[in-house]
Design a protein around this motif. Structure first.
Motif, short mmCIF file in Angstrom:
data_model
loop_
_atom_site.label_atom_id
_atom_site.label_comp_id
_atom_site.label_asym_id
_atom_site.label_seq_id
_atom_site.Cartn_x
_atom_site.Cartn_y
_atom_site.Cartn_z
N UNK A 117 0.99 -1.23 0.00
CA UNK A 117 -0.02 0.15 -0.01
C UNK A 117 0.95 1.34 0.17
N UNK A 118 0.26 2.20 -0.78
CA UNK A 118 1.32 3.42 -0.82
C UNK A 118 0.96 4.26 0.05
N UNK A 119 2.11 5.23 0.92
CA UNK A 119 1.88 5.65 2.05
C UNK A 119 1.70 7.12 1.50
N UNK A 120 1.50 8.12 2.36
CA UNK A 120 1.33 9.54 1.96
C UNK A 120 -0.16 10.10 1.66
N UNK A 121 -1.07 9.02 1.52
CA UNK A 121 -2.41 9.59 1.12
C UNK A 121 -3.24 9.79 2.53
N UNK A 122 -3.48 8.55 3.06
CA UNK A 122 -4.06 8.43 4.44
C UNK A 122 -3.36 8.47 5.72
N UNK A 123 -1.89 8.07 5.50
CA UNK A 123 -0.96 7.81 6.47
C UNK A 123 0.31 7.63 6.21
N UNK A 124 1.09 7.84 6.96
CA UNK A 124 2.73 7.54 6.69
C UNK A 124 3.09 6.71 7.75
N UNK A 125 4.35 6.17 7.74
CA UNK A 125 4.70 5.08 8.63
C UNK A 125 6.29 5.45 8.98
N UNK A 126 6.39 5.65 10.25
CA UNK A 126 7.83 5.77 11.05
C UNK A 126 8.18 4.36 11.45
N UNK A 127 9.08 3.85 10.89
CA UNK A 127 9.74 2.55 11.13
C UNK A 127 11.07 2.70 12.15
N UNK A 128 10.88 1.94 13.20
CA UNK A 128 12.17 2.08 14.08
C UNK A 128 12.41 0.47 14.34
#
Length: 155
Positions: A36-47
């Protein structure tokens, strides 16, 4: 979660796909993972996983809202926090990765794990995400705790 919440979570997450029906089919009949493409409904911070699990634990406090969608990738050893889309986001820190517009994120369905991906907090369909400020505070606190614990464990 109730069935209604599961269904809303499925619809909300699949809406990030160019073809929500194909996304749901892939979850049920394919590999069980959709890109799924980030940037429209949400972004993801991965740690890194250790930092992410401690951070999530710190976010489960009675005075805070229920944490937003959170995904663990056991193969990569990472935890992904779903945050509001922010083209100017500047998360800085060792091991932090930010997936925004133009990035693709592999996700299982909200109702079951798929291979190495599993929801720690599945989406509930309301669109609730992690608050960047609250998440940043918890990350700082978790990082400080790990900095103190690491030398002790290394002895």
């Amino acid at each position: 979660m109730t069935n209604t919440m599961w269904m809303r979570g499925i619809e909300w997450l699949a809406a990030a796909s160019a073809d929500p029906r194909a996304c749901k089919w892939e979850w049920d009949h394919g590999e069980g993972i959709a890109l799924l493409e980030a940037g429209r409904f949400w972004d993801v911070l991965s740690v890194p996983e250790r930092l992410g699990l401690l951070t999530l634990d710190l976010l489960w406090r009675p005075e805070l809202p229920v944490p937003g969608p959170t995904l663990v990738d056991t193969a990569a050893g990472r935890v992904g926090f779903f945050v509001p889309p922010d083209p100017s986001a500047s998360w800085v820190g060792a091991g932090l990765r930010y997936a925004g517009k133009g990035s693709w994120v592999a996700v299982p369905p909200p109702y079951r794990p798929a291979r190495f991906l599993e929801w720690l907090v599945p989406p509930d369909g309301t669109g609730a995400l992690h608050s960047p400020g609250t998440l940043e505070d918890a990350l700082r606190q978790a990082n400080a705790t790990l900095t103190v614990l690491t030398p002790v464990q290394g002895q």
